[in-house]
Enzyme design. Structure first.
Site, PDB file in Angstrom:
ATOM      1  N   THR A 188      -2.120  -7.295   7.764  1.00 13.92           N
ATOM      2  CA  THR A 188      -2.063  -6.155   6.830  1.00 13.92           C
ATOM      3  C   THR A 188      -3.272  -5.279   7.143  1.00 13.92           C
ATOM      4  O   THR A 188      -3.205  -4.468   8.056  1.00 13.92           O
ATOM      5  CB  THR A 188      -2.065  -6.623   5.354  1.00 13.92           C
ATOM      6  N   ASN A 219     -10.446  -0.865  -0.683  1.00 12.41           N
ATOM      7  CA  ASN A 219      -9.745  -1.406  -1.838  1.00 12.41           C
ATOM      8  C   ASN A 219      -9.486  -0.396  -2.930  1.00 12.41           C
ATOM      9  O   ASN A 219      -8.780  -0.679  -3.885  1.00 12.41           O
ATOM     10  CB  ASN A 219     -10.489  -2.629  -2.375  1.00 12.41           C
ATOM     11  N   THR A 231      -6.010 -14.499   0.062  1.00 14.78           N
ATOM     12  CA  THR A 231      -4.723 -13.809   0.257  1.00 14.78           C
ATOM     13  C   THR A 231      -4.464 -13.957   1.659  1.00 14.78           C
ATOM     14  O   THR A 231      -4.790 -13.129   2.478  1.00 14.78           O
ATOM     15  CB  THR A 231      -4.711 -12.323   0.136  1.00 14.78           C
ATOM     16  N   SER A 240      -2.684   3.761  -2.022  1.00 16.25           N
ATOM     17  CA  SER A 240      -2.399   5.203  -2.062  1.00 16.25           C
ATOM     18  C   SER A 240      -2.202   5.731  -0.661  1.00 16.25           C
ATOM     19  O   SER A 240      -2.105   5.010   0.301  1.00 16.25           O
ATOM     20  CB  SER A 240      -3.538   5.933  -2.768  1.00 16.25           C
ATOM     21  N   GLU A 245     -12.377  -7.376   4.731  1.00 14.58           N
ATOM     22  CA  GLU A 245     -12.323  -5.934   4.511  1.00 14.58           C
ATOM     23  C   GLU A 245     -13.693  -5.307   4.322  1.00 14.58           C
ATOM     24  O   GLU A 245     -14.410  -5.601   3.375  1.00 14.58           O
ATOM     25  CB  GLU A 245     -11.477  -5.630   3.273  1.00 14.58           C
TER      26      GLU A 245
END
Lengths: 396, 396
Positions: free
Chosen positions: B155, B391, B188, B396, B268
């Site tokens: 992802t 994040n 995750t 969006s 991230e």
């Protein structure tokens, strides 16, 4: 005016050179009586700053004459030397205040002086500067000194926080600082609350605990509990008005609720204040556990910063609370954001596009567990670039 | 090659149009046997995605023929419709694989197909696109398809994560994805581990749980537990080599440890990987609780981002762990950062200026509780501007 709004109090705030900015950094609050009732709620962190250890002991008799507070250094993790610094500060305050004593009963002992410190952990204070500040503050004590005192306890606070609750013939005033590291078990915050009502020590203690439990303890800006958190209530009895526990609790809660809301509004780097309300819980503890799980989700808080109504991150946080802590059926969970029911029965509700997070600083998240009648609201902030910036640059 | 390193496995990864980037987003892993042993460790989040609910049931018999994975949508909080989508996906995989069956025993039922999804919560998947992807993946299954499969489950991962442990005559391979929302109870993350050893289902399950407990479960990038976390172990028996629990646990742990380290390295927006080691604890649970408290402190993590060895924030975090969970004396705590003993006996140690955090990505924090012999290391990342950016912009 805030802590000096009730009768019987004088305060001062001076610049002693502890803060590199040169701003005010030492505050002194004196209770002129006739009563010297005191209570305190202190951090539950096991790593406790020297002033917290001192104040816990000094307030245990339910009485205090003065509070000395400094910004520019937390005096935490400073070993026996740090404790000696706190002790010396209390002794100095006692000596300075005793110098002006009209009668032997007006003399102040070190054990009558409560101490609060805030700033960087792990550095000794410049005690000479601090004691010089005490002298200046004592000389400047005034019945309208509340504003200066509230200013002197600021660290990264952009504004001072003050509140007053007026009653028939008596009042409660308060000041607080705390702009980051805000979490349950209290925020990194110092707060002094004053009242001129007549109250015994046990009632003062009960009223203060009741007030903090539902106000300061429900602010969770960044989940980090401080080594220095201290909330002190001083009662002078100067109004002559006797009040009961319920009446005092209500007035103190009014002041601490206002201060707590001010803390959230000024949290480090925040662009949103977020009220997470959990209802339909089986108990207050269950509601609180779920609300705290949401307020501690960095992913959720970063999404709010991006004005993204990412309710999946709310559900993911709710789902981390064990069933024995908060019974609920995940397939009945409802979530609303700013009034839009974005999640219904654990699944997709109204379109997330209907949620407007950008237009206002305040964001309301409501979670219904459908498992009882208890309801709790916990306040937090969004996770922003400025939060990262302020907290990565704080000690440099 | 990773999951296709062990004998008996084919895999594929294709672009089905689920990801807006147009990249690969559907992976298929097939166990060609002769054995079809399977085990899974799934998120403990109470809000569970449809594929998690499905896989828990499908793997309960200790066998599986295939795993289908998609990025581009988590299929979480999608109600009964979402579960139907997962069911339909499994049925489609079963039908496609059965179409090529040489014998009736080679036919695949939907209950032999495990399903994993990752991506945004609260949106229905485009099932038509997904099933088209399954067709393409099945057509492309290859004994060297591990790389493509590992790519398809990414992802926000900037690189795919793969690992292999080679043994005498057998091996273990693995792939994983997960780049944020990493937390205990699993990140995750989706991970598929394959082996060609001969092992029964109970041993496979025990080996997988032992491996995840000390590897994936000790990654805590941002404290957020996902609704979709899934780790699957498939054993084909194709090597003919029988192995025992200890031997298999060690090999699987080697693979999951490598994958876990890769996850941290690609978290991230991180600029530092932080290993928090707690030693001198009274028990492994105590050490783990203290380590997790540190790895979840936003203040500490932001300080590391600023290359600031702010050990006071480590102590403040350690102090939040209740005494009944981790007994220790706060006045004996030692903390070292990158080998410099910055805190000794709860107080100031070596000068913090001696700590160099800027020169390397990896940061080592060591806390000694002086309360026993247990030691645990938990990995986390610093809290950075890029974390907030990724994040807050994710959906969006």
């Amino acid at each position: 005016m805030s802590i000096t709004a009730p009768a019987g109090f004088r305060a001062a705030g001076v610049a002693a050179g502890l803060k590199s900015s040169g701003g005010r950094d030492v505050a002194l609050v004196v209770n002129d009586g006739p009563r010297r009732t005191a209570a305190a709620v202190l951090t539950t962190n096991r790593v406790q700053a020297a002033p917290v250890v001192w104040t816990r002991q000094a307030v245990s008799d339910g009485a205090a004459r003065a509070v000395v507070l400094n910004s520019g250094g937390a005096n935490a993790c400073t070993g026996p030397e740090g404790f000696t610094d706190t002790h010396r500060t209390a002794e100095h305050v006692a000596a300075v205040l005793s110098a002006g004593a009209a009668t032997p009963e007006d003399e102040v002992g070190a054990g009558d002086v409560l101490v609060c410190s805030t700033g960087l952990i792990g550095l000794r204070l410049d005690t000479d500067a601090l004691l010089g500040g005490v002298d200046a503050a004592a000389a400047g004590l005034a019945a309208d000194g509340g504003d200066a005192a509230a200013d002197a306890i600021r660290t990264t606070d952009t504004v001072s926080k003050q509140a007053v609750a007026l009653r028939d013939g008596w009042s409660v005033g308060g000041m607080a600082k705390g702009a980051g590291m805000l979490a349950p078990g209290l925020a990194t915050m110092l707060s002094v609350i004053t009242t001129d009502c007549v109250v015994d020590a046990a009632t003062a203690d009960a009223a203060l605990r009741a007030a903090t439990r539902t106000t300061f303890d429900r602010v969770d800006s960044d989940g980090c509990m401080s080594t220095n958190d201290t909330v002190i209530l001083l009662a002078s009895g100067a109004s002559g008005v006797e009040v009961g526990l319920d009446e005092l609790s209500a007035a103190v809660t009014e002041v601490t609720a206002s201060l707590a809301r001010e803390l959230v509004a000024d949290a480090e780097g925040a662009s949103h204040d977020i009220a997470v309300t959990v209802r339909g819980a089986s108990s207050e503890d269950a509601a609180l556990a779920v609300a705290r799980a949401v307020t501690r989700s960095n992913l959720f808080k970063a999404a709010v910063f991006g004005n993204d109504p990412n309710w999946g991150r709310v559900l993911a946080a709710v789902g981390t609370v064990p069933a024995e802590v908060a019974p609920y059926d995940p397939l009945t969970l409802d979530v609303a954001m700013n009034g839009v029911q974005v999640c219904r029965a654990g699944g997709v509700g109204e379109p997330r596009e209907l949620v407007d997070l950008a237009s206002a600083r305040e964001v309301r998240v409501e979670v219904d567990l459908h498992a009882g009648d208890a309801e709790v609201t916990v306040w937090t902030n969004d996770l922003t670039h400025d939060y990262v910036h302020e907290n990565s640059a704080y000690s440099s």
